[in-house]
Design an enzyme around this catalytic site. Structure first.
Site, short mmCIF file in Angstrom:
data_model
loop_
_atom_site.label_atom_id
_atom_site.label_comp_id
_atom_site.label_asym_id
_atom_site.label_seq_id
_atom_site.Cartn_x
_atom_site.Cartn_y
_atom_site.Cartn_z
N LYS A 52 74.97 55.16 19.50
CA LYS A 52 75.41 53.82 19.92
C LYS A 52 76.08 53.10 18.74
O LYS A 52 77.11 52.45 18.90
CB LYS A 52 74.22 53.02 20.46
N GLN A 96 65.70 49.77 22.39
CA GLN A 96 65.67 51.17 22.82
C GLN A 96 64.31 51.53 23.41
O GLN A 96 63.27 51.24 22.83
CB GLN A 96 66.01 52.10 21.63
N ASP A 119 72.10 46.15 28.47
CA ASP A 119 71.51 47.34 29.11
C ASP A 119 71.42 47.15 30.63
O ASP A 119 71.21 48.12 31.37
CB ASP A 119 70.07 47.56 28.59
N1 GUN Z 1 66.19 54.94 26.83
C1 GUN Z 1 66.80 55.86 27.60
N2 GUN Z 1 67.95 55.37 28.11
C2 GUN Z 1 68.06 54.11 27.63
C3 GUN Z 1 69.05 53.10 27.79
O1 GUN Z 1 70.06 53.23 28.49
N3 GUN Z 1 68.81 51.93 27.11
C4 GUN Z 1 67.70 51.74 26.37
N4 GUN Z 1 67.54 50.55 25.77
N5 GUN Z 1 66.77 52.66 26.20
C5 GUN Z 1 66.96 53.83 26.83
#
Ligand code: GUN
Length: 292
Positions: A52, A96, A119
């Site tokens: 990211k 996350q 998100d």
């Molecule tokens: N863990 C697995 N996929 C995601 C996601 O798209 N966003 C976040 N914040 N955590 C995750």
């Protein structure tokens, strides 16, 4: 059979975003800024967050990574979230997941200002999505929809089977696939651990979206000739031939299923890169105040 090249599409979209950011900055606007909170040292989460941060660089965004050890308290995290909520330089941020067991993920998600929830996990964004209002769409479902659109895959009237009912993928992608829109307009069946006749249901599907986290679950005998297969699985399986000691394996038995399909996503290089690009799109929308 055509391979759906998520990496190529994701690279193309990142270039499009970078162009837009260049233009915004030439007009004197502020640089889009994404923050990420990472708790602990889970290998998968470390990798996702690193990707990211790299994607932010490629898009011309500023990024800030805030790290905590796994013993951070819920109230410490909420305090940081509140600071990010009121920080005018931060356009959007993510926490996350998964989080350590002593922290309520739902409490954390709901502490995030929905206007910065890139998100798309906050109940306001989830609710707005489910009734077709402008919102931040959660990244994996949005990435899947984008792939179907860019490959001109007809979803109208299609039998779409979603395997898995998670809040992050199964439920929202089912909702998007049935929306009165293209891609969408599909007849959606959601299968999960309590479904009795998964094989039979899958074998009637024009489109299968597999998001169970069960490597190789979808086998050749479950797939209709000419079906479209979207594989969301990314389980780490041991692989002594790799430097890392593992490789990613999808929910689909790719080698045997692929010859039967009209389109199929590989793992890696299918849905994964699209997920990150959807987050970048949401961050750009946040910086442009395009939704809220
Ligand atoms: N863990 C697995 N996929 C995601 C996601 O798209 N966003 C976040 N914040 N955590 C995750």
């Amino acid at each position: 059979m055509e391979l759906i090249d998520g990496k190529y599409i994701a690279d193309t979209i990142k270039q499009e975003i970078a162009e837009t950011v260049k233009q915004m900055m030439a007009e004197g606007k502020k640089q889009p800024h994404l923050a990420a909170i990472l708790v602990g040292h889970d290998g998968g989460s470390e990798t996702y967050v690193a990707h990211k941060v790299k994607a932010c660089e490629q898009c011309g965004f500023k990024s800030t990574l805030i790290r905590y050890e796994a013993d951070v308290t819920e109230s410490e995290l909420i305090e940081t979230i509140e600071k990010l909520n009121s920080d005018t330089d931060i356009d959007g941020f993510i926490v996350q997941l998964p989080l350590p067991k002593h922290i309520s993920e739902q409490k954390i998600i709901e502490a995030i200002d929905y206007r910065k929830d890139v998100d798309g996990f906050h109940p306001i964004n989830v609710g707005r999505m489910s009734i077709g209002l402008p919102c931040y769409l959660s990244a994996t479902p949005a990435g899947i929809i984008e792939l179907l659109a860019r490959y001109n895959i007809n979803t109208k009237g299609a039998n779409c089977v979603v395997l898995g009912r998670s809040n992050i993928v199964g439920k929202p992608v089912a909702s998007l696939m049935m929306q009165k829109h293209n891609p969408g307009d599909a007849t959606v069946t959601v299968c999960h651990s309590a479904t009795k006749n998964i094989k039979e249901i899958c074998s009637q599907a024009d489109i299968i979206i597999a998001a169970l986290g069960s490597p190789g679950f979808v086998t050749e005998d479950m797939v209709k000739e000419g079906a479209v297969i979207i594989d969301v699985g990314t389980t780490r399986v041991p692989d002594a031939t790799r430097k890392s000691g593992f490789r990613l394996r999808g929910d689909v038995d790719f080698d045997n299923v692929a010859p039967k399909c009209s389109f199929i996503t590989p793992v890696p290089g299918g849905v994964g890169p699209m997920t990150i690009v959807s987050l970048m799109k949401n961050t750009l929308l946040a910086a442009q105040h395009a939704i809220y």
